[in-house]
Enzyme design. Structure first.
Site, PDB file in Angstrom:
ATOM      1  N   GLU A  68       1.682  -0.610  -5.042  1.00  0.00           N
ATOM      2  CA  GLU A  68       0.814   0.706  -5.304  1.00  0.00           C
ATOM      3  C   GLU A  68       1.488   1.809  -5.387  1.00  0.00           C
ATOM      4  OE1 GLU A  68      -3.248   2.977  -3.831  1.00  0.00           O
ATOM      5  OE2 GLU A  68      -1.613   2.616  -2.321  1.00  0.00           O
TER       6      GLU A  68
ATOM      7  N   ASP B 119       0.917  -1.271  -0.048  1.00  0.00           N
ATOM      8  CA  ASP B 119       0.013  -0.062  -0.022  1.00  0.00           C
ATOM      9  C   ASP B 119       1.027   1.263   0.003  1.00  0.00           C
ATOM     10  OD1 ASP B 119      -2.751   0.856   0.433  1.00  0.00           O
ATOM     11  OD2 ASP B 119      -2.154   1.664   2.079  1.00  0.00           O
TER      12      ASP B 119
HETATM   13  C1  GLC Z   1      -4.442   2.995  -0.670  1.00  0.00           C
HETATM   14  C2  GLC Z   1      -5.381   1.892  -0.445  1.00  0.00           C
HETATM   15  C3  GLC Z   1      -6.687   2.667  -0.061  1.00  0.00           C
HETATM   16  C4  GLC Z   1      -6.486   3.037   1.307  1.00  0.00           C
HETATM   17  C5  GLC Z   1      -5.450   4.106   1.441  1.00  0.00           C
HETATM   18  C6  GLC Z   1      -4.854   4.433   2.649  1.00  0.00           C
HETATM   19  O1  GLC Z   1      -4.679   3.803  -1.606  1.00  0.00           O
HETATM   20  O2  GLC Z   1      -5.642   1.316  -1.649  1.00  0.00           O
HETATM   21  O3  GLC Z   1      -7.689   1.647   0.056  1.00  0.00           O
HETATM   22  O4  GLC Z   1      -7.612   3.821   1.831  1.00  0.00           O
HETATM   23  O5  GLC Z   1      -4.255   3.445   0.829  1.00  0.00           O
HETATM   24  O6  GLC Z   1      -4.118   3.304   3.339  1.00  0.00           O
END
Ligand code: GLC
Ligand code: MG
Length: 542
Positions: A277, A213
């Site tokens: 991500e 993440d």
């Molecule tokens: C990322 C996740 C999302 C979450 C954010 C904060 O973007 O995909 O769902 O709310 O991180 O952790």
């Protein structure tokens, strides 16, 4: 836990190539299958549905957060990194899921959230004890400005300032997301060591790797300099935020951490993988996340692609941009849906089944690893919900109803029966079920023309044709509104991303699979005419 990885041409590391050749399927655990009738999907539920995934032919599963969490941000606020959320099951249930998936040749990726913890995490609870607390420096603290305002101008991605005052100590703590999600201080070696241990803990339990993440964001500017204002040249998402996150996130030192994690992942046998991500909206910023010579992420999600429209020119330019820039040892990843952006059938297809089919065909035929989000295989749209009832904190905090992520997190539709095969009839699901009669697995299994069969047949075709897995990508000439490309020597893909008929010239062979299944097997003699929002994979004459 290894299945039998298939070989690739080109002498790549075959043992580690399942993630290059395969298809990965993202599961939102609360919404997949509820084994105990409490209305919340759980790990045993997923294990009980592995038949479906094996039949579909996917090679890996990414589970959204499975760790204990107060659920202020639905698992992305982790209170304990080495345990399982009781609503989802136990560590033993996760072991059983990993083992059972492994027996069927499927690997399991967990979601790791290293940017921030929950404020209920023991580290933060301790850090609140004051300047001398053992874990104080696990988080990012700063004094107020002389006028008592926050230390700098950083904004939370979830609305409001990124700083909250801790009255007891008189200092602010940083949170790039909710105030209940304090950011960790990645300049602290002890934080790094703690995460080394967390990685090893899960690798020892047999997971195949992590989706990480907010990978791009974990390291902050050491001097906490102000983020600059967005300019009209910036991507619309950045303009909507109003600031470029060049100091609050996206620091170059993140690469030290990624190299460290990759070394840990590679030390295991089989090698584990890291999928990031990487929320940067510029390809030149994306490429460095692969490192140099494969020493950082194995796969870096491409958000320029996720946020593009289902438009021939826009998507082709991004794909060509990746093909031009990516070093030969690195591997692309393609997705158009997830638990934040929405499902394919809504995000890209706007509810049009033909466009949803086309999107799946495109993803399966690009050079790179496709990620599907649960329900994409049945053309499941987002469930329209009243934002006033949102469980997602984001619409409330930002005042933007369109930022409600609940509609793409509703339960999977297995059958048209009450409970949709997700939960027991009469049980109250944690989010509304939506219309399970419109799209569900049971009905589509019976229908060879369904999105489910199209998805399965495309996955099988990809597995059967080395060109579609590993063959090089080359754009082919196509009229406006269409996009065509060659894969390897023997296959071409043609998509009509428009509402008018188009003809793609220069193709000779046979349709392997078309979104209009009546055309499978059709001879292609120099030109392929495609109706609105139709697409086909063509096996070319040798
Ligand atoms: C990322 C996740 C999302 C979450 C954010 C904060 O973007 O995909 O769902 O709310 O991180 O952790
Ligand atoms: Mg349950």
């Amino acid at each position: 836990m290894q299945g039998s990885p298939e070989g690739r041409e080109g002498g790549e590391d075959v043992a580690a190539s399942w993630w290059r050749d395969g298809v990965v399927y993202q599961i939102y655990p609360r919404s997949y299958a509820d084994s105990d009738g409490d209305g919340i999907g759980d790990l045993r539920g997923i294990t009980a549905r592995l038949d479906h995934l094996e039949w579909l032919g996917v090679d890996g599963i990414w589970l959204n957060p499975t760790m204990p969490s107060p659920n202020e941000d639905w698992g992305y606020d982790v209170a304990d990194y080495c345990a399982v959320h009781p609503e989802l099951g136990t560590l033993e249930d996760l072991d059983a899921l990993i083992a059972e998936a492994g027996r069927r040749g499927m690997r399991v990726l967990l979601d790791l959230v290293p940017n921030h913890t929950s404020d209920r995490h023991a580290w933060f609870q301790d850090a609140l004890g004051g300047h001398t607390a053992r874990h104080r420096e696990f988080y990012v603290w700063a004094d107020p400005k002389p006028d008592c305002s926050p230390p700098n101008n950083w904004l939370s991605s979830f609305g409001g300032p990124a700083w909250t005052l801790d009255e007891a100590s008189g200092q602010f703590f940083l949170h790039n997301f909710l105030p209940t999600q304090p950011d960790l201080n990645w300049w602290n070696e002890e934080v790094r060591e703690s995460f080394d241990d967390i990685l090893r803990f899960w690798f020892e339990r047999g997971i195949a790797g992590f989706r990480i993440d907010v990978t791009h964001g974990i390291v902050k500017d050491r001097e906490l300099r102000d983020d600059p204002a967005a300019t009209p040249d910036d991507h619309p998402v950045i303009q909507a935020r109003g600031q470029k996150q060049v100091f609050s996130m996206n620091r170059p030192e993140v690469h030290d951490v990624l190299r460290r994690w990759r070394a840990i992942a590679e030390a295991d046998d089989p090698k584990r993988i890291l999928v990031g991500e990487t929320y940067v909206l510029d390809l030149d910023q994306l490429m460095p996340f692969y490192g140099e010579g494969e020493d950082e992420l194995n796969l870096a999600f491409n958000f320029l692609f996720v946020h593009a429209e289902l438009d021939a020119e826009a998507l082709r330019e991004i794909v060509e941009g990746v093909e031009e820039r990516l070093p030969p040892t690195s591997w692309p990843v393609w997705t158009g849906s997830n638990h934040d952006a929405g499902r394919l059938a809504t995000r890209w297809a706007g509810g049009d089944p033909a466009r949803a089919r086309l999107a799946v065909l495109m993803l399966m035929c690009l050079r790179g690893t496709p990620f599907l989000y649960y329900g994409d295989e049945i053309g499941l749209p987002d469930t329209p919900l009243d934002p006033a009832d949102a469980l997602d904190p984001v619409p409330r905090r930002t005042g933007k109803a369109e930022r409600n992520r609940d509609p793409c997190r509703t339960p999977m539709h297995w059958t048209a029966e009450p409970g949709a095969g997700f939960t027991e009839p009469g049980a109250e699901p944690w989010l509304p079920l939506g219309d399970a009669a419109a799209h569900n697995v049971a009905d589509q299994r019976e229908d060879p023309g369904s999105p489910l069969h199209l998805t399965r047949d495309l996955i099988a075709l990809r597995r059967a044709r080395p060109d579609l897995r590993a063959g090089r990508y080359e754009t082919l000439p196509a009229p406006p509104g269409a996009w065509a490309w060659r894969r390897g020597d023997g296959h071409a893909v043609a998509l009509n991303l428009s509402g008018s008929e188009v003809t793609v010239d220069g193709l000779r062979g046979r349709v392997a699979i078309a979104t209009d299944r009546a055309r499978d097997g059709e001879a292609v003699e120099g030109a392929l005419t495609l109706g609105p929002w139709q697409g086909a994979v063509v096996e070319l004459d040798g």
